[in-house]
Design a protein around this motif. Structure first.
Motif, PDB file in Angstrom:
ATOM      1  N   ALA A  44       1.464   4.370  -3.979  1.00 56.93           N
ATOM      2  CA  ALA A  44       1.049   4.049  -5.343  1.00 56.93           C
ATOM      3  C   ALA A  44       1.470   2.650  -5.749  1.00 56.93           C
ATOM      4  O   ALA A  44       0.761   1.972  -6.507  1.00 56.93           O
ATOM      5  CB  ALA A  44       1.614   5.080  -6.316  1.00 56.93           C
ATOM      6  N   ALA A  45       2.601   2.200  -5.237  1.00 57.81           N
ATOM      7  CA  ALA A  45       3.121   0.876  -5.619  1.00 57.81           C
ATOM      8  C   ALA A  45       2.375  -0.258  -4.928  1.00 57.81           C
ATOM      9  O   ALA A  45       2.525  -1.423  -5.323  1.00 57.81           O
ATOM     10  CB  ALA A  45       4.609   0.789  -5.306  1.00 57.81           C
ATOM     11  N   GLY A  46       1.610   0.066  -3.907  1.00 56.26           N
ATOM     12  CA  GLY A  46       0.899  -0.979  -3.181  1.00 56.26           C
ATOM     13  C   GLY A  46       1.753  -1.692  -2.153  1.00 56.26           C
ATOM     14  O   GLY A  46       1.300  -2.659  -1.528  1.00 56.26           O
ATOM     15  N   THR A  47       2.987  -1.225  -1.936  1.00 60.18           N
ATOM     16  CA  THR A  47       3.886  -1.866  -0.965  1.00 60.18           C
ATOM     17  C   THR A  47       3.666  -1.345   0.448  1.00 60.18           C
ATOM     18  O   THR A  47       4.173  -1.928   1.406  1.00 60.18           O
ATOM     19  CB  THR A  47       5.346  -1.656  -1.395  1.00 60.18           C
ATOM     20  OG1 THR A  47       5.547  -0.266  -1.697  1.00 60.18           O
ATOM     21  CG2 THR A  47       5.666  -2.486  -2.637  1.00 60.18           C
ATOM     22  N   ILE A  48       2.960  -0.218   0.563  1.00 57.13           N
ATOM     23  CA  ILE A  48       2.518   0.280   1.862  1.00 57.13           C
ATOM     24  C   ILE A  48       0.993   0.326   1.813  1.00 57.13           C
ATOM     25  O   ILE A  48       0.419   1.017   0.972  1.00 57.13           O
ATOM     26  CB  ILE A  48       3.082   1.682   2.158  1.00 57.13           C
ATOM     27  CG1 ILE A  48       4.609   1.636   2.269  1.00 57.13           C
ATOM     28  CG2 ILE A  48       2.473   2.246   3.450  1.00 57.13           C
ATOM     29  CD1 ILE A  48       5.257   2.993   2.490  1.00 57.13           C
ATOM     30  N   PRO A  49       0.320  -0.397   2.696  1.00 54.72           N
ATOM     31  CA  PRO A  49      -1.152  -0.413   2.657  1.00 54.72           C
ATOM     32  C   PRO A  49      -1.747   0.821   3.312  1.00 54.72           C
ATOM     33  O   PRO A  49      -1.037   1.641   3.906  1.00 54.72           O
ATOM     34  CB  PRO A  49      -1.485  -1.671   3.456  1.00 54.72           C
ATOM     35  CG  PRO A  49      -0.379  -1.764   4.462  1.00 54.72           C
ATOM     36  CD  PRO A  49       0.859  -1.270   3.755  1.00 54.72           C
ATOM     37  N   PHE A  96       9.562  -7.847   5.721  1.00 52.05           N
ATOM     38  CA  PHE A  96       8.248  -8.480   5.718  1.00 52.05           C
ATOM     39  C   PHE A  96       7.203  -7.505   5.180  1.00 52.05           C
ATOM     40  O   PHE A  96       7.459  -6.312   5.031  1.00 52.05           O
ATOM     41  CB  PHE A  96       7.877  -8.914   7.136  1.00 52.05           C
ATOM     42  CG  PHE A  96       8.643 -10.103   7.638  1.00 52.05           C
ATOM     43  CD1 PHE A  96       8.106 -11.378   7.541  1.00 52.05           C
ATOM     44  CD2 PHE A  96       9.910  -9.949   8.196  1.00 52.05           C
ATOM     45  CE1 PHE A  96       8.809 -12.482   7.996  1.00 52.05           C
ATOM     46  CE2 PHE A  96      10.620 -11.036   8.657  1.00 52.05           C
ATOM     47  CZ  PHE A  96      10.073 -12.319   8.553  1.00 52.05           C
ATOM     48  N   PRO A  97       5.987  -8.005   4.906  1.00 52.28           N
ATOM     49  CA  PRO A  97       4.920  -7.104   4.462  1.00 52.28           C
ATOM     50  C   PRO A  97       4.672  -5.993   5.484  1.00 52.28           C
ATOM     51  O   PRO A  97       4.772  -6.211   6.697  1.00 52.28           O
ATOM     52  CB  PRO A  97       3.697  -8.031   4.351  1.00 52.28           C
ATOM     53  CG  PRO A  97       4.270  -9.381   4.124  1.00 52.28           C
ATOM     54  CD  PRO A  97       5.547  -9.415   4.919  1.00 52.28           C
ATOM     55  N   THR A  98       4.359  -4.824   5.001  1.00 53.44           N
ATOM     56  CA  THR A  98       4.125  -3.668   5.867  1.00 53.44           C
ATOM     57  C   THR A  98       2.777  -3.797   6.578  1.00 53.44           C
ATOM     58  O   THR A  98       1.746  -4.007   5.934  1.00 53.44           O
ATOM     59  CB  THR A  98       4.157  -2.372   5.042  1.00 53.44           C
ATOM     60  OG1 THR A  98       5.454  -2.253   4.450  1.00 53.44           O
ATOM     61  CG2 THR A  98       3.867  -1.163   5.901  1.00 53.44           C
ATOM     62  N   GLU A 144       9.899   6.971   1.972  1.00 57.27           N
ATOM     63  CA  GLU A 144       9.626   5.552   2.206  1.00 57.27           C
ATOM     64  C   GLU A 144      10.951   4.863   2.495  1.00 57.27           C
ATOM     65  O   GLU A 144      11.878   4.915   1.684  1.00 57.27           O
ATOM     66  CB  GLU A 144       8.954   4.936   0.979  1.00 57.27           C
ATOM     67  CG  GLU A 144       7.583   5.516   0.681  1.00 57.27           C
ATOM     68  CD  GLU A 144       6.932   4.896  -0.550  1.00 57.27           C
ATOM     69  OE1 GLU A 144       7.514   3.941  -1.121  1.00 57.27           O
ATOM     70  OE2 GLU A 144       5.846   5.356  -0.942  1.00 57.27           O
ATOM     71  N   MET A 145      11.047   4.232   3.664  1.00 52.98           N
ATOM     72  CA  MET A 145      12.304   3.631   4.096  1.00 52.98           C
ATOM     73  C   MET A 145      12.052   2.281   4.765  1.00 52.98           C
ATOM     74  O   MET A 145      10.978   2.048   5.339  1.00 52.98           O
ATOM     75  CB  MET A 145      13.017   4.542   5.104  1.00 52.98           C
ATOM     76  CG  MET A 145      13.226   5.976   4.650  1.00 52.98           C
ATOM     77  SD  MET A 145      14.468   6.129   3.350  1.00 52.98           S
ATOM     78  CE  MET A 145      15.960   5.848   4.271  1.00 52.98           C
ATOM     79  N   TYR A 164      11.868  -5.972   9.657  1.00 53.23           N
ATOM     80  CA  TYR A 164      11.903  -4.664   9.005  1.00 53.23           C
ATOM     81  C   TYR A 164      10.779  -4.599   7.974  1.00 53.23           C
ATOM     82  O   TYR A 164      10.434  -5.617   7.353  1.00 53.23           O
ATOM     83  CB  TYR A 164      13.259  -4.420   8.333  1.00 53.23           C
ATOM     84  CG  TYR A 164      14.395  -4.300   9.325  1.00 53.23           C
ATOM     85  CD1 TYR A 164      14.800  -3.057   9.797  1.00 53.23           C
ATOM     86  CD2 TYR A 164      15.048  -5.443   9.819  1.00 53.23           C
ATOM     87  CE1 TYR A 164      15.832  -2.945  10.729  1.00 53.23           C
ATOM     88  CE2 TYR A 164      16.063  -5.338  10.744  1.00 53.23           C
ATOM     89  CZ  TYR A 164      16.458  -4.085  11.200  1.00 53.23           C
ATOM     90  OH  TYR A 164      17.467  -3.978  12.128  1.00 53.23           O
ATOM     91  N   GLU A 165      10.213  -3.393   7.840  1.00 50.86           N
ATOM     92  CA  GLU A 165       9.118  -3.177   6.899  1.00 50.86           C
ATOM     93  C   GLU A 165       9.329  -1.837   6.193  1.00 50.86           C
ATOM     94  O   GLU A 165      10.045  -0.969   6.695  1.00 50.86           O
ATOM     95  CB  GLU A 165       7.777  -3.142   7.640  1.00 50.86           C
ATOM     96  CG  GLU A 165       7.432  -4.399   8.410  1.00 50.86           C
ATOM     97  CD  GLU A 165       6.118  -4.268   9.190  1.00 50.86           C
ATOM     98  OE1 GLU A 165       5.759  -5.235   9.878  1.00 50.86           O
ATOM     99  OE2 GLU A 165       5.470  -3.201   9.114  1.00 50.86           O
ATOM    100  N   LEU A 166       8.671  -1.674   5.059  1.00 50.71           N
ATOM    101  CA  LEU A 166       8.713  -0.404   4.344  1.00 50.71           C
ATOM    102  C   LEU A 166       7.641   0.521   4.913  1.00 50.71           C
ATOM    103  O   LEU A 166       6.457   0.196   4.894  1.00 50.71           O
ATOM    104  CB  LEU A 166       8.470  -0.632   2.851  1.00 50.71           C
ATOM    105  CG  LEU A 166       8.611   0.603   1.956  1.00 50.71           C
ATOM    106  CD1 LEU A 166      10.080   1.038   1.887  1.00 50.71           C
ATOM    107  CD2 LEU A 166       8.071   0.327   0.556  1.00 50.71           C
TER     108      LEU A 166
END
Length: 447
Positions: A44-49, A112-114, A303-304, A336-338
């Motif tokens: 929902a946050a847009g941090t994981i595509p 970094f970006p996922t 989410e980690m 590292y990525e989320l």
């Protein structure tokens, strides 16, 4: 490919099936779930595509035999997590990372970006879709049936199913690789041990049916080639699917004795040679072997921040002394990525011993690769952190670790396996045969 799936279905139909999900749930694979079971949509946050197929073809400029160029080299670091701001990211930091940052304030996670790069061949997706309603656990959860390829339980209902997904995930049909391992002591000293390694996978091979498996997951062999005082020793392993029914068979050739010996036990808490007591047999590949000595709990999905797309530490020519710092792997070479991960806890059953009485596994939802493990002793104290730094081997395609680490918090030291920067790149097309993985072959090659 359709013929091999049809054969798989006919043979498996004759087996007693224990369906884990119904047809309605299984139909989600390839729809709202990606083909191996991960959620296709982003968060929902847009941090994981969203997952858009992963990396299934090499980037421009790639040539076979290259150390895989980083397709995300242009990404900008989002932020850095270190001892000074770890509390701010506690919700997405596994306890093992919190402990690592506390013990080694100089360490940090470059975030970094996922990039959801995990991918596998279409036949593995097809087999996984079939497994969803047909694969089952046997022998009290210590083996699987009704499947010969693909993820057995893409919509897991238990911790045992989740760990079997890791054990049985696709890692290619065969591979030859030359890698180095090192036990880095508290004072920073280490000796590189180079091994020439070969694996012939039986489970997951194209065209293999359950009847063809003969309770075999893969065959594995290595020969030590450096340093000179250890060179010449070798090992062969025949890995079974159900190790309670039939334990793995292993033979070792000793250069000094010039003879092959059957190893009585190379599993569970047996210590691997030349690891300074830091690596048990079952920590290879983050976890391997029979799950019977632990109680498994599927905690859920979180989410980690996890190691992911670790191409920088994989690049050709990087000196090993640049990678291996005194207290840790060089954090400037790690990414590292989320990501969403399945969290699975394993608690040692009564009557068994192991340095790790409790383990908490963080398993990638897209690939079923274990990314990190919190390690606790029998008193409940955290004693270590295990990591797998993965990349997409897009020439296969296959997603797996390029470097594995174990941090020993009590001994203030760490162990690394998979250093390949100054060796030939993995050969996934090597010609191997089952007869290469026998005691006789080991004896012949040793002599």
């Amino acid at each position: 490919m359709l013929r091999s799936i049809a054969v798989l279905m006919l043979v498996a139909a004759a087996l007693p099936a224990h369906a884990r999900v119904d047809a309605v749930q299984a139909a989600r694979l390839g729809q709202d779930l990606m083909p191996l079971g991960g959620e296709r949509a982003g968060n929902a946050a847009g941090t994981i595509p969203s997952w858009e197929g992963g990396l299934s073809t090499p980037p421009a400029g790639y040539q076979p035999g290259m150390h895989h160029p980083d397709p995300y080299a242009g990404d900008t670091q989002l932020y850095r997590v270190d001892a000074s701001n770890a509390a701010q990211y506690k919700a997405v930091l596994a306890p093992g990372y919190q402990k690592l940052l506390e013990k080694h304030p100089g360490y940090y996670l470059r975030v970094f970006p996922t990039r959801r790069s995990a991918a596998a061949p279409q036949r593995i997706y097809d087999a996984t879709r079939y497994n969803a309603t047909n694969a089952g656990l046997i022998s009290g959860g210590n083996g699987i049936e009704g499947t010969a390829a693909g993820i057995p339980f893409p919509i897991p209902q238990s911790g045992q199913e989740a760990i079997w997904n890791h054990i049985a995930r696709y890692r290619g049909d065969q591979v030859r690789m030359v890698t180095n391992q090192a036990a880095v002591l508290a004072n920073g000293d280490y000796t590189l041990l180079k091994r020439d390694r070969e694996i012939l996978f039986i489970y997951g091979r194209e065209g293999v049916t359950p009847a063809d498996l003969d309770n075999t997951l893969f065959f594995y062999k290595y020969a030590v080639t450096a340093p000179s005082k250890l060179a010449g020793s070798s090992l062969v392993v025949q890995e079974t699917l159900d190790q309670v029914l039939a334990i793995r068979k292993a033979w070792r050739f000793s250069r000094g004795e010039r003879r092959v010996r059957r190893l009585p036990m190379l599993a569970y808490d047996a210590m691997q040679p030349d690891t300074n007591g830091m690596a048990t047999a079952d920590v290879v590949d983050a976890y391997n072997g029979a799950p019977d000595r632990y109680e498994w709990t599927l905690v859920g999905k979180q989410e980690m921040l996890m190691p992911y797309n670790s191409y920088a530490v994989h690049q050709k020519g990087t000196p090993y002394e640049t990678i291996l710092q005194k207290k840790s792997v060089n954090p400037d070479l790690l990414r590292y990525e989320l990501h969403r991960v399945w969290v699975v806890e394993a608690h040692l059953r009564k009557g068994f011993s192991h340095p790790y009485a409790t383990r908490r596994f963080y398993i990638d939802e897209d690939s079923w690769q274990i990314l990190a493990v919190d390690l606790y002793d029998k008193s409940g104290a955290m004693v270590g952190l295990q990591e797998a730094h993965p990349i997409s081997y897009y020439d296969v395609p296959m997603f797996g670790s390029t470097l594995e680490t174990i941090y020993d918090f009590k001994g203030d030291r760490y162990y690394v396996d998979g250093l390949d920067n100054n060796e030939p790149m993995y050969d996934f097309n090597v010609k191997l045969n089952k007869t290469d993985f026998t005691a006789a072959a080991l004896r012949r090659e040793g002599i």
